[in-house]
Write a protein that holds these residues in place. Structure first.
Motif, PDB file in Angstrom:
ATOM      1  N   HIS A  53       1.042  -1.129  -0.048  1.00 22.50           N
ATOM      2  CA  HIS A  53      -0.006  -0.034  -0.082  1.00 22.50           C
ATOM      3  C   HIS A  53       0.890   1.358  -0.251  1.00 22.50           C
ATOM      4  O   HIS A  53       1.894   1.229   0.867  1.00 22.50           O
ATOM      5  CB  HIS A  53      -0.893  -0.211   1.237  1.00 22.50           C
ATOM      6  CG  HIS A  53      -1.743  -1.199   1.188  1.00 22.50           C
ATOM      7  ND1 HIS A  53      -2.623  -1.484   0.198  1.00 22.50           N
ATOM      8  CD2 HIS A  53      -1.794  -2.112   2.247  1.00 22.50           C
ATOM      9  CE1 HIS A  53      -3.200  -2.609   0.769  1.00 22.50           C
ATOM     10  NE2 HIS A  53      -2.713  -3.041   1.935  1.00 22.50           N
ATOM     11  N   THR A  55       1.589   4.406   1.104  1.00 22.05           N
ATOM     12  CA  THR A  55       1.159   5.173   2.182  1.00 22.05           C
ATOM     13  C   THR A  55       2.342   6.074   2.730  1.00 22.05           C
ATOM     14  O   THR A  55       3.464   5.570   2.359  1.00 22.05           O
ATOM     15  CB  THR A  55       0.509   4.421   3.299  1.00 22.05           C
ATOM     16  OG1 THR A  55       1.706   3.550   3.934  1.00 22.05           O
ATOM     17  CG2 THR A  55      -0.768   3.478   2.821  1.00 22.05           C
ATOM     18  N   GLU A  57       3.572   5.589   5.653  1.00 19.79           N
ATOM     19  CA  GLU A  57       4.294   4.646   6.372  1.00 19.79           C
ATOM     20  C   GLU A  57       5.318   3.737   5.586  1.00 19.79           C
ATOM     21  O   GLU A  57       6.585   3.574   5.858  1.00 19.79           O
ATOM     22  CB  GLU A  57       3.563   3.733   7.215  1.00 19.79           C
ATOM     23  CG  GLU A  57       2.671   4.481   8.270  1.00 19.79           C
ATOM     24  CD  GLU A  57       1.525   5.223   7.886  1.00 19.79           C
ATOM     25  OE1 GLU A  57       0.985   4.726   6.762  1.00 19.79           O
ATOM     26  OE2 GLU A  57       1.215   6.382   8.487  1.00 19.79           O
ATOM     27  N   THR A  58       4.544   3.291   4.378  1.00 24.47           N
ATOM     28  CA  THR A  58       5.226   2.647   3.373  1.00 24.47           C
ATOM     29  C   THR A  58       6.424   3.333   2.870  1.00 24.47           C
ATOM     30  O   THR A  58       7.610   2.880   2.545  1.00 24.47           O
ATOM     31  CB  THR A  58       4.474   2.133   2.258  1.00 24.47           C
ATOM     32  OG1 THR A  58       3.584   1.442   2.813  1.00 24.47           O
ATOM     33  CG2 THR A  58       5.360   1.080   1.175  1.00 24.47           C
ATOM     34  N   ASP A 127       2.538  -7.590  -0.485  1.00 23.21           N
ATOM     35  CA  ASP A 127       1.530  -7.648   0.587  1.00 23.21           C
ATOM     36  C   ASP A 127      -0.036  -8.086  -0.015  1.00 23.21           C
ATOM     37  O   ASP A 127      -0.443  -7.241  -0.605  1.00 23.21           O
ATOM     38  CB  ASP A 127       1.389  -6.133   1.015  1.00 23.21           C
ATOM     39  CG  ASP A 127       0.247  -5.604   2.063  1.00 23.21           C
ATOM     40  OD1 ASP A 127      -0.721  -6.569   2.193  1.00 23.21           O
ATOM     41  OD2 ASP A 127       0.540  -4.790   2.643  1.00 23.21           O
ATOM     42  N   ASN A 342     -10.106   0.785   5.395  1.00 24.65           N
ATOM     43  CA  ASN A 342      -9.316   1.591   6.129  1.00 24.65           C
ATOM     44  C   ASN A 342      -8.389   2.018   5.411  1.00 24.65           C
ATOM     45  O   ASN A 342      -7.880   3.235   5.584  1.00 24.65           O
ATOM     46  CB  ASN A 342      -8.697   0.609   7.346  1.00 24.65           C
ATOM     47  CG  ASN A 342      -7.836  -0.593   6.782  1.00 24.65           C
ATOM     48  OD1 ASN A 342      -8.220  -0.820   5.568  1.00 24.65           O
ATOM     49  ND2 ASN A 342      -6.519  -0.985   7.260  1.00 24.65           N
ATOM     50  N   LEU A 343      -8.252   1.615   4.115  1.00 23.45           N
ATOM     51  CA  LEU A 343      -6.926   2.173   3.147  1.00 23.45           C
ATOM     52  C   LEU A 343      -7.800   2.954   2.052  1.00 23.45           C
ATOM     53  O   LEU A 343      -7.384   3.956   1.550  1.00 23.45           O
ATOM     54  CB  LEU A 343      -6.094   1.463   2.808  1.00 23.45           C
ATOM     55  CG  LEU A 343      -4.977   1.016   3.636  1.00 23.45           C
ATOM     56  CD1 LEU A 343      -4.703  -0.565   3.723  1.00 23.45           C
ATOM     57  CD2 LEU A 343      -3.754   1.695   3.444  1.00 23.45           C
ATOM     58  N   GLU A 347      -6.594   6.410   6.095  1.00 24.38           N
ATOM     59  CA  GLU A 347      -5.273   6.545   5.686  1.00 24.38           C
ATOM     60  C   GLU A 347      -4.368   4.995   6.091  1.00 24.38           C
ATOM     61  O   GLU A 347      -3.219   5.126   6.222  1.00 24.38           O
ATOM     62  CB  GLU A 347      -4.437   7.726   6.261  1.00 24.38           C
ATOM     63  CG  GLU A 347      -5.062   8.926   5.808  1.00 24.38           C
ATOM     64  CD  GLU A 347      -4.237  10.146   6.664  1.00 24.38           C
ATOM     65  OE1 GLU A 347      -3.109  10.218   6.810  1.00 24.38           O
ATOM     66  OE2 GLU A 347      -5.392  10.983   7.248  1.00 24.38           O
ATOM     67  N   GLY A 348      -5.181   4.020   6.387  1.00 21.84           N
ATOM     68  CA  GLY A 348      -4.640   2.878   6.823  1.00 21.84           C
ATOM     69  C   GLY A 348      -4.311   3.121   8.292  1.00 21.84           C
ATOM     70  O   GLY A 348      -4.629   3.978   8.912  1.00 21.84           O
ATOM     71  N   HIS A 349      -3.383   2.038   8.822  1.00 28.77           N
ATOM     72  CA  HIS A 349      -2.985   1.985  10.169  1.00 28.77           C
ATOM     73  C   HIS A 349      -2.213   3.209  10.442  1.00 28.77           C
ATOM     74  O   HIS A 349      -1.160   3.580   9.624  1.00 28.77           O
ATOM     75  CB  HIS A 349      -2.349   0.596  10.370  1.00 28.77           C
ATOM     76  CG  HIS A 349      -2.962  -0.491  10.102  1.00 28.77           C
ATOM     77  ND1 HIS A 349      -4.320  -0.587   9.888  1.00 28.77           N
ATOM     78  CD2 HIS A 349      -2.338  -1.749  10.097  1.00 28.77           C
ATOM     79  CE1 HIS A 349      -4.774  -2.062   9.443  1.00 28.77           C
ATOM     80  NE2 HIS A 349      -3.509  -2.602   9.779  1.00 28.77           N
ATOM     81  N   MET A 354       2.704   0.832  12.428  1.00 33.78           N
ATOM     82  CA  MET A 354       3.187   0.294  11.142  1.00 33.78           C
ATOM     83  C   MET A 354       4.988   0.157  11.477  1.00 33.78           C
ATOM     84  O   MET A 354       5.790  -0.376  11.111  1.00 33.78           O
ATOM     85  CB  MET A 354       3.046   1.265   9.943  1.00 33.78           C
ATOM     86  CG  MET A 354       1.589   1.037   9.527  1.00 33.78           C
ATOM     87  SD  MET A 354       0.687  -0.574   9.159  1.00 33.78           S
ATOM     88  CE  MET A 354       1.981  -1.075   7.795  1.00 33.78           C
ATOM     89  N   PHE A 358       6.976  -2.619   9.963  1.00 34.47           N
ATOM     90  CA  PHE A 358       8.029  -2.305   8.909  1.00 34.47           C
ATOM     91  C   PHE A 358       9.413  -2.570   9.523  1.00 34.47           C
ATOM     92  O   PHE A 358      10.324  -2.647   8.872  1.00 34.47           O
ATOM     93  CB  PHE A 358       7.683  -0.835   8.340  1.00 34.47           C
ATOM     94  CG  PHE A 358       6.576  -0.809   7.624  1.00 34.47           C
ATOM     95  CD1 PHE A 358       5.987  -2.052   6.866  1.00 34.47           C
ATOM     96  CD2 PHE A 358       5.917   0.298   7.023  1.00 34.47           C
ATOM     97  CE1 PHE A 358       4.844  -1.951   6.200  1.00 34.47           C
ATOM     98  CE2 PHE A 358       4.838   0.338   6.092  1.00 34.47           C
ATOM     99  CZ  PHE A 358       4.293  -0.707   5.704  1.00 34.47           C
TER     100      PHE A 358
HETATM  101  N1  ADE Z   1      -1.730  -1.659   5.836  1.00 34.76           N
HETATM  102  C1  ADE Z   1      -2.533  -1.162   6.624  1.00 34.76           C
HETATM  103  N2  ADE Z   1      -2.237   0.009   7.285  1.00 34.76           N
HETATM  104  C2  ADE Z   1      -1.318   0.272   6.223  1.00 34.76           C
HETATM  105  C3  ADE Z   1      -0.472   1.500   6.426  1.00 34.76           C
HETATM  106  N3  ADE Z   1      -0.555   2.472   6.931  1.00 34.76           N
HETATM  107  N4  ADE Z   1       0.640   1.586   5.385  1.00 34.76           N
HETATM  108  C4  ADE Z   1       1.048   0.375   4.743  1.00 34.76           C
HETATM  109  N5  ADE Z   1       0.201  -0.730   4.777  1.00 34.76           N
HETATM  110  C5  ADE Z   1      -0.759  -0.794   5.584  1.00 34.76           C
END
Ligand code: ADE
Length: 420
Positions: A53, A55, A57-58, A127, A342-343, A347-349, A354, A358
């Motif tokens: 994803h 994001t 965080e990624t 993923d 959620n995504l 914005e996902g977690h 994360m 990660f």
């Molecule tokens: N999966 C769930 N939330 C995420 C995030 N914020 N970034 C990447 N993968 C996710």
């Protein structure tokens, strides 16, 4: 010169960069790994094909792998989860070739997978296992260059284990999901919070006093149930596993079949990893105005093609991410096209959770580079010492002290003579 890419709009890059930096503040464990990687370059010479994803965080995981010396290409792991500003920032500010556009159709999604595979990664970061599955179905010439890979999520690990069982998997894969510092926190607290965030952002409904049905009681679904209860919803859990169902009962939830729950739920959230959890036998029983969402990896948990067939006319988009279907004169609202809500709508977690997932990915990549060649094609867990070290580091960054066993206690745990 700008690296190759297919993203929505590079003008979004500055905002994306600020948001990536904001997330970094919440990811101290990953930052510590980034600083070490910067010095030691454990991924030097590695090409990484990454499907995750896209994001904030990624983006910080990508920066960590880059600091370790990796040459990365990133594509989306879901057509609706991409944050377009982050994709732009990765291209413009971090020189990462990114192939991801929020709302891309299925053909574009697979074109992007192809672009990530054309990078000829030695390391695969997946993923949902779409990269690994595509390699084994259509791009077998890539296999000889691959030392191994990592898989982020429950659904992907289930697919990989099925491949290993079939004797189809040709390189070792690390299950990031099976780390305690992943599923106990990301799946439970991350999914719990971000799923409700997605439902609330999409609908702006009040959860207090509503009947919310959660399909499943695995790590993700139990997080959703707990957090929904915390917001005042009357939570019903449906399950197929007697042990999990019993746990849900003793955690204080009502447990019943989906057939029964379909009549009384106001909001339905699926997170089972299986198909057609909400199906043609459920939709006609639902109340007028029922809201239906999915938080599982694939958009298969709500049988949308059946719903479309049963409903009068075309679905109507009544708000962003909210489509109205009419079944027997009653409205059913589907959120985010049945994709992970959620995504799709949020914005996902959050980054703080994360951070641990990660950290597992980064250290898992380092482990694969060191040991991948020695491992037979199979699915492996991240070594326990890495898992525990991530927990220790996370606590340290949170300023939480824990006790140490005294010598006397250590001795006591190793003897068997002393009893009553
Ligand atoms: N999966 C769930 N939330 C995420 C995030 N914020 N970034 C990447 N993968 C996710």
């Amino acid at each position: 010169m700008t690296v190759q890419h297919d993203v929505k709009d590079l003008d979004l890059a500055t905002g994306g960069r600020y948001r990536i930096q904001w997330a970094e503040n919440e990811m101290p464990v990953l930052r510590a790994i980034m600083e070490r990687f910067e010095k030691e370059k454990p991924l030097k010479g590695m090409r990484v094909s990454m499907c995750m994803h896209v994001t904030t965080e990624t983006a910080n995981l990508v920066r960590t792998l880059q600091a370790g010396g990796a040459d990365i290409v990133l594509c989306a792991s879901n057509p609706l989860s991409t944050q377009d500003d982050v994709a732009a920032a990765l291209v413009s500010h971090y020189e990462v070739p990114v192939y991801a556009i929020k709302g891309e159709d299925n053909a574009t999604y697979y074109d992007h997978i192809k672009a990530a595979l054309d990078h000829q990664g030695n390391l695969i970061m997946d993923d949902g296992a779409d990269l690994v599955s595509t390699i084994h179905k259509d791009r077998r010439e890539l296999i000889e260059h691959i030392v191994g890979g990592t898989e982020e999520t429950t659904t992907g690990v289930v697919r990989l284990r099925a491949m290993a069982q079939d004797g189809a998997l040709t390189f070792p894969m690390l299950s990031i999901n099976d780390s305690n510092t992943k599923h106990m926190f990301d799946n439970r607290y991350g999914t719990g919070q971000s799923t409700l965030d997605g439902v609330i952002r999409a609908t702006n409904i009040l959860l207090a006093g509503r009947t919310l049905v959660v399909a499943g009681y695995g790590w993700c679904s139990r997080g959703i149930a707990q957090r929904a209860q915390g917001l005042g919803a009357n939570v019903i859990v449906t399950e197929i596993d007697p042990l999990r169902a019993l746990e849900a009962v003793m955690d204080g939830f009502r447990v019943m079949s989906m057939e029964e729950a379909a009549r009384i739920g106001d909001i339905f959230i699926t997170a089972t990893g299986n198909i057609n959890v909400l199906d043609d036998r459920h939709f006609p029983k639902m109340k007028h105005g029922a809201i239906v969402a999915n938080s599982g990896h694939f958009n298969v948990e709500i049988n949308l093609s059946q719903l479309r067939q049963m409903s009068k006319g075309e679905p109507r988009l009544v708000r962003p991410f909210v489509e109205e279907y009419i079944v027997n004169g009653r409205a059913i609202y589907v959120l985010g096209e049945g994709r992970l809500i959620n995504l799709a709508a949020a914005e996902g977690h959050p980054a703080a959770v994360m951070d641990m997932s990660f950290a597992n990915q980064a250290l898992g990549a380092e482990y694969m580079v060191k040991f991948g060649k020695e491992l037979a094609p199979n699915v492996y867990n991240v070594p326990e010492d890495i898992d525990r070290e991530i927990a220790r580091l996370k606590l340290e960054t949170m300023g939480v002290q824990i006790d140490k066993l005294t010598n006397e206690q250590q001795h006591y745990m190793t003897q068997w003579q002393e009893g009553t």
